[in-house]
Motif scaffolding. Structure first.
Motif, short mmCIF file in Angstrom:
data_model
loop_
_atom_site.label_atom_id
_atom_site.label_comp_id
_atom_site.label_asym_id
_atom_site.label_seq_id
_atom_site.Cartn_x
_atom_site.Cartn_y
_atom_site.Cartn_z
N ASN A 1 -10.92 -8.08 0.97
CA ASN A 1 -10.52 -6.96 1.26
C ASN A 1 -9.48 -6.83 1.50
N ARG B 1 -4.76 -3.28 -1.59
CA ARG B 1 -6.43 -2.77 -2.06
C ARG B 1 -6.96 -2.95 -2.21
N ASN C 1 -7.30 -4.25 2.91
CA ASN C 1 -7.03 -3.88 4.33
C ASN C 1 -6.95 -4.52 4.49
N LEU C 2 -7.54 -6.03 5.11
CA LEU C 2 -7.07 -6.42 6.22
C LEU C 2 -6.10 -7.12 5.87
N GLY D 1 -5.05 -2.79 11.87
CA GLY D 1 -6.04 -2.22 10.56
C GLY D 1 -7.23 -1.27 11.10
N GLN D 2 -7.62 -0.18 10.75
CA GLN D 2 -9.49 0.69 10.60
C GLN D 2 -10.09 -0.96 10.07
N ASP D 3 -10.40 -1.25 9.42
CA ASP D 3 -11.11 -2.02 8.90
C ASP D 3 -11.40 -3.26 10.01
N TYR D 4 -9.93 -3.86 10.38
CA TYR D 4 -9.84 -5.12 11.37
C TYR D 4 -10.77 -4.66 12.48
N ARG D 5 -10.08 -3.18 13.12
CA ARG D 5 -11.00 -3.36 14.59
C ARG D 5 -12.49 -2.91 13.84
N SER D 6 -12.96 -1.99 12.52
CA SER D 6 -14.52 -2.26 13.27
C SER D 6 -14.78 -3.30 12.38
N MET D 7 -14.41 -4.16 11.68
CA MET D 7 -15.24 -5.19 11.95
C MET D 7 -15.10 -6.26 13.34
N TYR E 1 0.90 -0.74 -0.12
CA TYR E 1 0.08 -0.37 0.19
C TYR E 1 1.15 0.90 0.51
#
Length: 115
Positions: free
Chosen positions: A87, A33, A89-90, A60-66, A7
């Protein structure tokens, strides 16, 4: 040829790129990504690493938000691979893949052993 999934805004990925260039190692950079690693590549990396969690970008944000910290322990391998392949980002980055070299993340001492 080594595939390096990275990235552009990732400092660790930039260090990995500098490392490969300093060693004159040929690679193909792929935007993680937009083009996540394939299921086949993810399964091969899992075999190399031995632990599903090591494939994930846990900061990562995606890991946390999910809420994957809570979901991952009960997730099947195929569910996790499906999620990662859809995904980028994960996925832990940089993600380095070739026939005989596979690793995630960048630690210079480890990379010196591999390359």
């Amino acid at each position: 040829m080594i595939k390096l999934y990275s990235y552009k805004n990732c400092g660790t990925c930039r260090k990995a790129l500098k490392f490969l260039e300093s060693k004159s190692i040929e690679y193909k950079e792929i935007a993680i990504r937009e083009t996540p690693p394939s299921k086949t590549e993810l399964k091969a990396m899992l075999k190399e690493l031995g632990e599903l969690k090591k494939l994930f970008n846990t900061s990562g944000q995606d890991y946390r938000s999910m809420s994957l910290k809570d979901k991952l322990p009960t997730m099947s391998e195929s569910q996790a691979i499906e999620l990662l392949s859809s995904n980028g980002n994960l996925v832990k980055r940089p993600f380095v893949y070739s026939k005989d070299k596979k690793t995630v993340g960048f630690k210079e001492d480890k990379w010196n052993e591999i390359f």
